[in-house]
Design a protein around this motif. Structure first.
Motif, short mmCIF file in Angstrom:
data_model
loop_
_atom_site.label_atom_id
_atom_site.label_comp_id
_atom_site.label_asym_id
_atom_site.label_seq_id
_atom_site.Cartn_x
_atom_site.Cartn_y
_atom_site.Cartn_z
N LEU A 208 5.62 16.70 -3.93
CA LEU A 208 4.68 15.62 -4.25
C LEU A 208 3.28 16.18 -4.51
O LEU A 208 2.58 15.75 -5.44
N TYR B 267 2.11 15.76 -8.42
CA TYR B 267 1.18 14.65 -8.67
C TYR B 267 -0.24 14.93 -8.18
O TYR B 267 -1.15 14.17 -8.54
N LEU C 180 -1.37 14.55 -5.11
CA LEU C 180 -1.75 13.43 -4.25
C LEU C 180 -2.65 13.89 -3.11
O LEU C 180 -2.64 15.06 -2.71
N GLU D 274 -2.44 9.71 1.02
CA GLU D 274 -1.52 9.01 0.13
C GLU D 274 -0.08 9.39 0.41
O GLU D 274 0.83 8.56 0.29
N ILE D 275 0.13 10.64 0.81
CA ILE D 275 1.49 11.07 1.15
C ILE D 275 1.89 10.54 2.52
O ILE D 275 3.01 10.06 2.71
N LEU E 74 2.88 6.93 2.29
CA LEU E 74 3.96 6.60 1.36
C LEU E 74 5.12 5.97 2.13
O LEU E 74 5.60 6.53 3.12
N ASP F 25 7.95 2.12 -1.57
CA ASP F 25 7.15 2.60 -2.70
C ASP F 25 7.97 3.39 -3.71
O ASP F 25 7.45 3.73 -4.78
N ILE G 276 1.85 4.56 -5.73
CA ILE G 276 0.89 5.28 -4.91
C ILE G 276 -0.27 4.37 -4.56
O ILE G 276 -0.89 3.77 -5.46
N HIS H 189 -3.85 4.58 -3.46
CA HIS H 189 -4.88 5.61 -3.38
C HIS H 189 -5.78 5.37 -2.17
O HIS H 189 -6.24 4.25 -1.93
N TYR I 97 -3.58 0.65 -6.56
CA TYR I 97 -2.22 1.15 -6.73
C TYR I 97 -2.05 1.72 -8.13
O TYR I 97 -2.60 1.20 -9.10
#
Length: 410
Positions: free
Chosen positions: A252, A256, A258, A262-263, A266, A270, A280, A282, A288
Motif C-alpha cells: 500500500l 499509493y 498513503l 490512512e493505512i 483502513l 473500504d 481512502i 485522507h 475520501y
C-alpha cells in the motif's frame, strides 16, 4: 477474601482468553496476579483500596524475594511483565487503573479546571482532531504545572514574557528547530486561551517567538525504486502472520504513497472487491478518494486476510500481531525493522513517509501533472505538493543554469 481473589483470577483469565492472548501468557498473568494477591492478603490490604505506592512497595519485596531465590538481582526490565499483569488485575478490581492524580490543593484544582475548559474549547469551538488536541493539552498541562510549581496559581495574573522565555529555555534542550517551533505554536494557543478567559491581563502571544522556519528548507527523505523492491522482496519471504501483514502494508505504501494514519484507519468496508477499488479516508482533510485496487495490492491483502489476520471483531484491516488484537496505531517501528532486514539505509528519516516521497518522485519523473499527484496523495492545495519537486534532482539538473565564471575555471 480468598474466594474474592479466586474470582478475580478467573475473571482476569477469562478476559485475556477472550482477547486471544496466548495460553502461556495467560498462565504467566495468573501467576503474577496470584503472587500479588497473596502479598496483599499477608499485609491485610484490600485489593479495592490498593494505591500505586503500595504496588511499588510490592515490587521492592518481590526484588528481595527474587535475590533470595536466585542469588542475583533481576534484570532491569524484569518488572515489566508482572507490572502489566497487576495493572490488568487492578483494572478489573477497581474499574480504573492507574487512578487519577489526586488534587491535593487549590492550585491543583485550579489547574485541572483550566485544562478542562481549554480541552472543551479545542474540541467544541475549534473542532480540532483528537491528535491535535492531545498535543495541545500536553503542552498546556506541562506549562501550567511548571508555572504553578515555581510561583503558584496566582502568578498567572502577573505572567510576563520573562516567564515565557524561561519556559521556552526549559523546553529547548534536545529539541530540533522544527520541534521547538511546534512548542512555541502550542504555547501561543495556551496563552491565548488564558487571555481570552481573563486569567492573564495581557495578550503575550505576539511575543512568543519560535525559530524561523523557511518554506521548503528541508529535502524530504526518500527511497530509490531498487531499495523499495529489496524491502518488498525481503518481506515477502516472511510467510508468518506478521510478515503477511507487513507485506500488505508495504504494498500500500509503495503503490499509493498513503499516509501512516490512512493505512491504520483502513477498514474492511473500504475494499470493494467486486469493483476492484479502494476507498481512502485522507487523514488531514477527512476527504475520501477512490483508488483502483492494483493486482499486487489485492493479492497481498487477500493473503493477509485469509492466512495472517486474527479472527477479531475490529473492522480495521491491520491489527496487532499479538494480543491484545487491536487496530494498529503507528507503523514506524515496523518500517524501520523491515528496512534494516533488507539492508536498506535511507539518508534521513526511516518512517513510512519515505515511501510516500518515493511515490511522488516516481509520478514526477513519469510527467504526471502536479494536480493529479496532489489528488493521489490527498493534498488539498498544490502548495503541499511543491515540497516533493525538490526530490526530482535529475530533472532539476536538466534545467539548472550555469554558474557564472565556471567556464573560466574549466
Amino acid at each position: 477474601m480468598l474466594k474474592l481473589h479466586d474470582e478475580l483470577i478467573t475473571e482476569l483469565s477469562n478476559s485475556l482468553t477472550t482477547q486471544n492472548y496466548n495460553p502461556v501468557v495467560v498462565a504467566n498473568h495468573r501467576l503474577y496476579a496470584r503472587a500479588f494477591l497473596d502479598y496483599l492478603a499477608e499485609c491485610d490490604i484490600q485489593v479495592e483500596t490498593v494505591t500505586p505506592q503500595q504496588v511499588d512497595q510490592y515490587f521492592g519485596y518481590a526484588v528481595q524475594d527474587f535475590e533470595i531465590q536466585y542469588g542475583r538481582p533481576p534484570s532491569a526490565r524484569w518488572h515489566m511483565l508482572p507490572r502489566t499483569a497487576i495493572a490488568k488485575l487492578l483494572r478489573l478490581a477497581q474499574g480504573n487503573w492507574p487512578p487519577d492524580a489526586e488534587m491535593i490543593g487549590p492550585d491543583d484544582e485550579h489547574r485541572h479546571e483550566i485544562c478542562r475548559e481549554y480541552e472543551a474549547w479545542l474540541r467544541e469551538e475549534r473542532g480540532l482532531a483528537s491528535a491535535s488536541i492531545a498535543a495541545l493539552m500536553w503542552e498546556a498541562r506541562n506549562f501550567l504545572r511548571w508555572q504553578f510549581d515555581r510561583a503558584g496559581a496566582a502568578s498567572l495574573e502577573t505572567l510576563s514574557i520573562v516567564d515565557i522565555d524561561l519556559y521556552m529555555d526549559m523546553r529547548a534542550p534536545g529539541l530540533r528547530r522544527k520541534s521547538l517551533a511546534d512548542v512555541a505554536e502550542r504555547l501561543r494557543s495556551v496563552v491565548r486561551h488564558l487571555h481570552r478567559t481573563g486569567r492573564i491581563p495581557t495578550d503575550l502571544t505576539p511575543h512568543i517567538i519560535g525559530p524561523m522556519l523557511y518554506a521548503y528548507e528541508d529535502v524530504p527523505s526518500t527511497l530509490e525504486r531498487s531499495q523499495i523492491a529489496a524491502v518488498l522482496a525481503t518481506t515477502q519471504e516472511d510467510r508468518s502472520p506478521r510478515g503477511l501483514r507487513d507485506y500488505a502494508i508495504l504494498q500500500l505504501l509503495a503503490t499509493y504513497g498513503l499516509r501512516e494514519g490512512e493505512i491504520c484507519r483502513l477498514r474492511l468496508d473500504d475494499v470493494d472487491w467486486r469493483a476492484e477499488s479502494l476507498r481512502i479516508c485522507h487523514t488531514k482533510t477527512n476527504a475520501y478518494s477512490y483508488m483502483p485496487l492494483m493486482v499486487t495490492v489485492g493479492e497481498a491483502l487477500l493473503d493477509y486476510l485469509r492466512l495472517g489476520r486474527p479472527q477479531v471483531e475490529v473492522r480495521e484491516i491491520f491489527v496487532r500481531s499479538c494480543a491484545p488484537y487491536i487496530a494498529m496505531t503507528n507503523l514506524y517501528g515496523m518500517i524501520r525493522g523491515r528496512l534494516a532486514a533488507a539492508g536498506v539505509v535511507p539518508a534521513g528519516k526511516r518512517g513510512p513517509h519515505v515511501f510516500r516521497h518515493a511515490r511522488a518522485v516516481e509520478m514526477l519523473r513519469a510527467s504526471v501533472p502536479q494536480k493529479i499527484i496532489g489528488d493521489v496523495l490527498g493534498h488539498r492545495s498544490t502548495e503541499s505538493t511543491n515540497t516533493y519537486l525538490k526530490l526530482a534532482t535529475d530533472d532539476l539538473r536538466a534545467v539548472a543554469l550555469e554558474v557564472p565564471g565556471m567556464e573560466v575555471l574549466s
